[in-house]
Enzyme design. Sequence first.
Site, PDB file in Angstrom:
ATOM      1  N   GLY A  31       0.790  -1.228   0.000  1.00 61.90           N
ATOM      2  CA  GLY A  31       0.000   0.000   0.000  1.00 61.90           C
ATOM      3  C   GLY A  31       0.819   1.274   0.000  1.00 61.90           C
ATOM      4  N   CYS A 240     -27.888  -8.856 -16.315  1.00 58.74           N
ATOM      5  CA  CYS A 240     -27.294  -8.478 -17.596  1.00 58.74           C
ATOM      6  C   CYS A 240     -28.270  -8.851 -18.719  1.00 58.74           C
ATOM      7  CB  CYS A 240     -25.968  -9.195 -17.787  1.00 58.74           C
ATOM      8  SG  CYS A 240     -25.314  -9.085 -19.468  1.00 58.74           S
ATOM      9  N   CYS A 243     -26.422 -11.917 -20.767  1.00 57.93           N
ATOM     10  CA  CYS A 243     -26.106 -13.228 -20.206  1.00 57.93           C
ATOM     11  C   CYS A 243     -26.912 -13.522 -18.943  1.00 57.93           C
ATOM     12  CB  CYS A 243     -24.612 -13.343 -19.921  1.00 57.93           C
ATOM     13  SG  CYS A 243     -24.095 -12.461 -18.442  1.00 57.93           S
ATOM     14  N   CYS A 265     -23.101  -6.583 -18.926  1.00 55.23           N
ATOM     15  CA  CYS A 265     -21.857  -6.747 -18.181  1.00 55.23           C
ATOM     16  C   CYS A 265     -20.785  -5.801 -18.732  1.00 55.23           C
ATOM     17  CB  CYS A 265     -21.308  -8.157 -18.321  1.00 55.23           C
ATOM     18  SG  CYS A 265     -22.329  -9.431 -17.581  1.00 55.23           S
ATOM     19  N   CYS A 271     -19.019 -11.954 -19.728  1.00 58.86           N
ATOM     20  CA  CYS A 271     -20.341 -12.005 -20.341  1.00 58.86           C
ATOM     21  C   CYS A 271     -20.355 -13.016 -21.493  1.00 58.86           C
ATOM     22  CB  CYS A 271     -20.722 -10.618 -20.840  1.00 58.86           C
ATOM     23  SG  CYS A 271     -22.458 -10.444 -21.271  1.00 58.86           S
TER      24      CYS A 271
END
Lengths: 298, 367, 202
Positions: A31, A240, A243, A265, A271
């Site tokens: 980080g 979606c 899909c 998506c 997808c």
Amino acid sequence: MNAPAYNFAYLDEQTKRMIRRAILKAIAIPGYQVPFASREMPMPYGWGTGGVQVTAAILGPKDVLKVIDQGSDDTTNAISIRKFFAKTAGVATTTATEDATVIQTRHRIPETALHENQVLVYQVPIPEPLRFLEPRETETRRMHALAEYGLMHVKLYEDIARFGHIATAYAYPVKVNARYVMDPSPTPKFDNPKMDNCPALQLFGAGREKRIYAIPPYTTVVSLDFEDHPFEPYRFNAPCALCGAENSYLDEIVTDDKGGRMFVCSDTDYCEGRQAAGHRGSLSAAPYKEKAHGGSNG
Amino acid sequence: MYVAVKGGERAIENAHRLLANARRGSHNVPEVTLDQISEQLGLAVDRVMSEGSLYDRELAALAIKQARGDLIEAIFLVRAFRATLPRFGASEPVETGAMRVQRRVSSTFKDIPGGQILGPTFDYTHRLLDPSLAEGFVPEAPATAEASSAPTPRVTDILGRDGLIESSPQAEKGASVGDLTREPLNFPADRDLRLQNLARGDEGFLLAMGYSTQRGYGRNHPFAGEIRFGEVEVEFFAEDAGFAVPLGSIELTECQMVNQFKGSATEAPCFTRGYGLAFGQSERKTMSMALVDRALRARELGEEAAAPAQDEEFVMSHSDNVQATGFVEHLKLPHYVDFQSELGLLRKLRQEFTDANAAESMKEAAE
Amino acid sequence: MTTIAELPPGFVDKVLSAQSTFRSVMDAMARPGSVQRIVPMAGAPAMMMRGTAAIALTLFDHDTPIWLDARMTESSDVVKWLKFHTGAPVVQDCSIASFALISDGAALPALERFALGSNEYPDRSTTLIVQVDSLAAGRGFELRGPGIDSVATLQAAIRPADLFERLRVNEALFPRGIDVVLVADDAVVAIPRTTRVVNKES
Ligand SMILES: [Zn+2]
């Protein structure tokens, strides 16, 4: 005129050594933003030069590279970067998340869970999570040194006072390994939980701002929040349209000028994989496949 | 039925072909040559070499041609090429006092040893569009005279002999020279790095910053001690040979500003310096650079540093036009995903606002 | 005296060997305790294991001051080899070293003498490269921390025997600290400053 000759993966070896040393320190201090002498790349600052430099420093001939922008392999900038590496490093490329060993991304984390043999490289515009609260590098560096993150909490709390919610929807700050507050790059906050305890190594490159940082695999990544206002990932509440996925991040497609909308998506590989497996949404159609022209990659 | 947009790869290729055609323009017009650019648009070439940090007229001309005359794009092309070149080391400091000057003016003394030399300048031209330049213009041959052998010492050195100006810091022999293209920049930065940043900095940005000091945002009472333009030798100390090897000569513009004096109980008052140096003939750039260099020395000289031009982090972080243009222009890249997240949040907040108001008016109606 | 021509060679393919070596070290650093192999081979001067040599060729250059322990320093071949192949300056003062090469773990200086970085710049710290007897057999250790899926185990024969106890200073120093790369022949294991190591049995 001297015709320029370029090295494997474009960068010269001295530059790669410098970036590699920065990557090792970044992994050792999860980080923390390691300053590095970012080079001028043959693409504009702000267009992925940091991610490209990190990818160029780690990439080898055995790697399989995937590049996404907004979750999609087919956005122009993703294509452009993928072609750059196919040309300068001759590496194999793929759109399948599962098959990639190195994934360079802008603004998304793939929906398919990452595995141990993968490195996810993020393109980062502004690596400093405190930058919008304190523009001075000298100050923000001191705040990180002292782990003095009160200002960030004040900002988030002011949001709650004004809007009733934390009004940060993307680039939502996280704390890594209980120490450094880190910018996850402008990914939607929907993606934040994927960073936590992830089996893949996550590397972040900010070219213009000259910083590299990292999240080692299996590292705690917590989105900042308050007990009475816990972090909530946002997703538009619809399946979606292609899909039928109920748990993927969605792009909103404007279909006409009368308020018509559909949601699909944002992760195109995910997808298409679902559609290939027989899943269907309300507006399914076989996706148009681009025909190869002038050699294929991707 | 919905079909996802594809074909980005072909779109890119077609766009690049279109660009190549737009660059060439009408085929009825002869193609511009690099020599023409280098010879007839020399100041553009100078700027691209300066801000591109690479002294190569031919490559700069090529970059200008490739960039369709967009100088920031040309600077970017040169920088990206420069980044791939091996770095052998730093040259010996160039001796601008020994410059073969083509132009040299001082605003501080009427006459100076070696004389004032006006040289090729726009100064004192009347800015009237000249239709005779439109085509087939053949200029009158320049006036010539025997080259003067008189030395042209720097005006600041003349002031320096009497201690009227602070002495120019002398680098220790063998001291390393900072290079912000090889090492990450940290603040506060030393003057070598600041000057490198300014030398690479955008002329327009430095012009505005320098101008702001003249208008009172960090005023430093500048006099143009000297501006000189001409040719200097560049030498490189070769460790194997054990001596400095000449690499050739380059054209430079140098500006030395003479600024507001300083002094203290222990130090006699003297003028201070602001310094500008650039490749080719780049007067506006070097004068602006000298103003900003002096402004950035505020802290070191014990002055209050409150104006934008005195703010080292602000100036150095925003001076680079390749960085700036990249980040400004990146806004045209897709941001669907983060925008979508923002949109979702905004819709939710608006819904809550509407619900709360509705509840409020219901309550009022009931009362 | 060894002439330059007699020095052991560097990598055959500088670019790809350095890439491969780096990935092994990166994986080691990202997954503390995991044993990574260094595949590309370079010549190595006596005292230097081949893994160490490959790491030196991959990460050292003019910008990285190197500190050598007494045993490494005694070998003029090591110094010449490093200078010739990497150009890295060898320094006497270990507090300014980017990397330290340790061949005689028993004589490892106090860790506080190396660069630990500052709280503002914790990355400006020495990476220790310690040559050890084995990373396959020996005492058992348990490792925890970032990069590790709950707990990792390591069997290693290392000197100094109390290296991991000494590395506990990292806990209090963080974000400052010392990162360690252990090398046994072609095997490497990294112990970044975030890793906590305990003896397995006992
Ligand atoms: Zn879908």
